[in-house]
Design an enzyme around this catalytic site. Structure first.
Site, PDB file in Angstrom:
ATOM      1  CG  PHE A 245      -1.578  -1.326   1.400  1.00  0.00           C
ATOM      2  CD1 PHE A 245      -2.317  -1.935   0.713  1.00  0.00           C
ATOM      3  CD2 PHE A 245      -1.430  -1.927   2.623  1.00  0.00           C
ATOM      4  CE1 PHE A 245      -2.916  -3.091   0.882  1.00  0.00           C
ATOM      5  CE2 PHE A 245      -2.067  -3.298   2.883  1.00  0.00           C
ATOM      6  CZ  PHE A 245      -2.975  -3.635   1.988  1.00  0.00           C
ATOM      7  N   GLY A 472       0.011  -8.083  -4.543  1.00  0.00           N
ATOM      8  CA  GLY A 472      -1.402  -8.773  -4.458  1.00  0.00           C
ATOM      9  C   GLY A 472      -2.165  -7.959  -5.708  1.00  0.00           C
ATOM     10  CG  LEU A 636      -4.386  -4.773 -19.038  1.00  0.00           C
ATOM     11  CD1 LEU A 636      -3.270  -4.705 -18.254  1.00  0.00           C
ATOM     12  CD2 LEU A 636      -4.504  -4.898 -20.376  1.00  0.00           C
ATOM     13  CB  THR A 640      -6.644  -9.156 -11.185  1.00  0.00           C
ATOM     14  OG1 THR A 640      -6.385  -8.417 -12.559  1.00  0.00           O
ATOM     15  CG2 THR A 640      -6.131 -10.536 -11.081  1.00  0.00           C
ATOM     16  CD  GLN A 644      -5.441  -3.913  -7.186  1.00  0.00           C
ATOM     17  OE1 GLN A 644      -4.763  -2.960  -6.916  1.00  0.00           O
ATOM     18  NE2 GLN A 644      -5.002  -4.616  -6.222  1.00  0.00           N
ATOM     19  CE  LYS A 707      -8.019   7.288 -19.255  1.00  0.00           C
ATOM     20  NZ  LYS A 707      -8.992   8.214 -18.917  1.00  0.00           N
ATOM     21  CD  GLU A 711      -2.211   4.376  -6.180  1.00  0.00           C
ATOM     22  OE1 GLU A 711      -1.017   4.827  -5.360  1.00  0.00           O
ATOM     23  OE2 GLU A 711      -2.155   4.160  -7.264  1.00  0.00           O
TER      24      GLU A 711
END
Length: 744
Positions: A245, A472, A636, A640, A644, A707, A711
């Site tokens: 993080f 991760g 992509l 995953t 996120q 992109k 975050e």
């Protein structure tokens, strides 16, 4: 180039089996021969000096090898103060064991190395150190009048743009106005894996440092400079990381201490920090934000003013982009932004997921909610009326921006049209107060220079290397997808490896730029390998590809074939066998196309819709539903990427309702420096989370059109929850986290 389509699909993590079976090895798990153990001794005072270290009392213990302190490490090259790691802010970086001065509580003051872990820990518990304490200051509230503007040129820092228009006059003359202060306290990263370094000392004087880090090349550069080592003699490895993080962006002091001990003792050494010690090397800073917004009679913004003050250490000027977002997220011609630092006797703050933006979005998005109510508008309608078609800070168009689609798609799926505007006007069947709130944000779409290497062997197996990181996020998986699709191979025929300075250099894993940076390098490298394979294929006897250009062929199902005639094909394995080569390898790289990108402002965007239920009698808040609509270019891997965003939402809930590091200013020490008292969500706190990825094409940001997602998914979550709490209760809480006592 390939019709074997993996990009945009949702294959499971290729590293998943290694993680769930325990085959994945983390920094403190490498079993090296002759290993010794180090234990860090921390200062109990926040400021002052060490007057005496009674090292002799523990050196007599059988099995204790050395007590390292400022008294016995004078000969190292690390006294050269000119070196900074890649993300060091302005100032002089902290030097462990440099002298007898204490700069912050829990500062490492000694390292005890012993033949086994238990002995090192025991020796640390009985080591006597005498201190002379000095007055300290750790309370940001006392520094309100002592803020200073950071100098330019700080790593990653963009100073706020100069004021535009006449914000003071516009605010005074506006139809509707609001002003308020917003506060959130210190937060710590708290990844599950403890920070640790295992240094393997080789007989020839070389070392291999297995370090918990988000950038192996950054750590290598740090160690080679400090200890005067050559790169050939200093390998750094991190293949798996149990959460970072941002806490692993800078080399942390355990890596320095472990390498110091290994070089001095000529032994392999492991140093693992405790959970408590992990509160001593960086945090999201305590920040005070002051906002003034005003609107015209039609609900368009007349003025925006945003000022932030946050803490830094006495020795470095840590800076974040807290206020800049307020000048570009919404259309407004009268804007004034200000940003200041205040020095405290704490360790330097450190980038923490969505640094600056996560903080700034709380202030701006709650203020926008307050302004909407003052103007008598629905909060979503208010944002639509103030939609920014270009970045006014930079006076540039966006490379792409589908935020309006995030608004509409999110609202439709959440059912926003069923919301009533009046606070305390919605209840559930059990009588609990129900509140709906929104919040959003933007995050830079960045690309960094990166390199990769691709090797294909005669059996049709592809190996791709790049020294990126995996904390991760799914790096192993998406790079495997990119390589497999580019060369038309099945996923199981591709192996991607990362996290080793013996591999081609990649940037730090942070800033949501890994997919764009390393992904483009992997794509370029595999394309270069494809060109090499085509040339070999054309040399084969009777080759159907003899006169084909690279643009005329595609790689699919382990073949190179003509785009216009799929029957005209050559099998990849046959190409290598015919060439007589056991393997073909290519080095490649990627850099951002500055000429193409410079005219544009490049960002990911999102909008969060949150539902809370509040027990009127007890003041308890439950976040029952969150929908996060994200526009982040090409996705992509749906699985995953969604993970996120799920993690971002969970952290946003934590930021809004639970997460706070509490300082005892009398001692200058964090009191709740453990998992028992530093509150983060558990499964019972998390309910329905939905994620929408809005389709967005952008060929300006990078060739892949990605992109970054790590975050942006966190932005606006805490603000949406705070706004929902107001809608439910009629109480506006501007000091996060929102705890029971603030509602009763």
């Amino acid at each position: 180039m390939s019709t074997t389509n993996y990009i945009g699909k949702a294959p499971s993590r290729v590293d998943g089996p290694a993680k769930v079976t325990g085959a994945a090895t983390y920094a403190a798990e490498y079993n090296v021969p002759g290993l010794t153990y180090g234990w860090v001794v921390s200062s109990p005072i926040a400021k002052g000096k060490i007057t005496k270290i009674h090292a002799d009392e523990v050196l007599v213990l059988p099995g204790v090898l050395q007590v390292f302190s400022h008294e016995n490490v004078p000969s190292l090259a690390w006294f050269d103060r000119s070196y900074k790691d890649q993300v060091a802010p302005g100032g002089s970086p902290f030097r462990p064991l440099h002298d007898n001065e204490i700069k912050f509580s829990q500062q490492p003051v000694a390292l005890i190395v012993a033949e086994n872990f238990e002995l090192a820990r025991y020796a640390a518990s009985v080591l006597r150190i005498e201190y002379e304490a000095a007055p300290h200051e750790t309370n940001l509230e006392t520094k309100r009048q002592e803020g200073f503007e950071p100098g330019r040129g700080k790593t990653g820092y963009m100073p706020p743009p100069p004021p535009r228009g006449n914000p003071d006059k516009a605010w005074e003359e506006a139809a509707h106005r609001m002003e308020a202060e917003y506060v959130h306290g210190t937060q710590h990263h708290n990844p599950m894996e403890l920070f640790a370094t295992t240094v393997e000392y080789h007989a020839n004087g070389k070392i291999t440092a297995y370090d918990k880090t988000q950038g192996v090349y950054n750590v290598q550069a740090y160690l080679t400079k400090i200890f005067g080592l050559s790169k050939d003699n200093c390998r750094v490895v991190n293949e798996y990381m149990g959460g970072g993080f941002g806490s692993g962006l800078r080399p942390q002091y355990q890596v320095f201490l472990a390498v110091l001990a290994a070089l001095e003792l000529k032994r392999s050494v492991r140093v693992t920090l405790t959970r408590q010690q992990m509160f001593s090397f960086g945090h999201r800073p305590h920040t005070l934000q002051y906002l003034k917004l005003a609107t015209n009679p039609d609900g368009t913004l007349a003025a925006v003013q945003h000022h932030a003050l946050h803490e830094t250490s006495q020795f470095e000027d840590y800076t974040e982009n807290v206020v800049n977002w307020s000048g570009m997220l919404y259309q407004c011609d009268n804007v004034k932004l200000g940003y200041q630092l205040a020095k405290l006797d704490v360790y330097t703050p450190l980038d923490m997921r969505a640094p600056g933006a996560a903080t700034g979005s709380i202030g701006l998005e709650v203020a926008m909610d307050e302004m909407a109510y003052a103007a008598g508008l629905d909060p979503l309608e208010f944002r639509l009326r103030n939609y920014a078609e270009k970045d006014q800070n930079m006076n540039k168009p966006f490379s792409s921006k589908k935020l309006r689609d995030c608004y509409h798609q999110g609202a439709a799926k959440f059912g926003w049209d069923k919301r009533t505007q009046e606070p305390r006007s919605m209840r559930d069947a059990d009588g609990k107060l129900v509140g709906w709130g929104i919040g959003g944000g933007a995050w830079d779409a960045s690309q960094m220079k990166s390199a990769a290497k691709a090797t294909i062997t005669a059996d049709g197996k592809l190996l791709v290397l790049s020294a990126s990181g995996e904390n991760g996020t799914g790096t192993y998986t998406i790079m495997t997808q990119i390589a497999a699709e580019t060369l038309g191979l099945p996923l199981e025929a591709v192996t991607f490896r990362l996290g080793d300075t013996d591999q081609p250099e990649a940037p730090l894993q942070g800033g949501s730029w890994t997919a764009a940076s390393v992904g483009t390098a992997v794509k370029n490298t595999c394309e270069a390998l494809g060109e090499k394979l085509l040339k070999l294929a054309q040399k084969m006897e009777g080759s159907p590809l003899k006169n084909a250009n690279f643009e005329d062929v595609e790689f699919v199902n382990g073949q190179i074939r003509l785009r216009t005639d799929a029957n005209q094909a050559v099998v990849l394995r046959d190409v290598l066998q015919a060439s007589g080569e056991a393997k073909i390898e290519v080095d490649g790289s990627a850099m951002p196309n500055m000429v193409k990108q410079m005219p544009y402002s490049m960002h990911s965007h999102n909008m969060v819709f949150a539902e809370v239920k509040v027990d009127e009698d007890l003041g308890t808040v439950h976040v029952t539903r969150v929908l996060n609509a994200v526009a982040a270019g090409r996705i992509l891997n749906q699985k995953t990427a969604r993970s996120q965003v799920l993690g971002s939402v969970v952290w946003g809930i934590s930021m809004a309702l639970m997460e706070e590091t509490v300082m005892d200013h009398k001692f200058g020490r964090y009191m709740n420096h453990n998992y028992a008292e530093y509150h983060v969500p558990v499964n019972a706190d998390i309910h329905d989370i939905d994620v929408i990825f809005v389709e967005e094409e952008d060929d300006i940001v990078n060739p892949l059109g990605v992109k970054g997602i790590g975050e942006v998914g966190m932005l606006g979550v805490a603000a949406a929850i705070a706004n929902a709490v107001f809608h439910a209760t009629g109480k506006r809480v501007r000091d996060l986290p929102i705890m029971i006592d603030k509602l009763l």
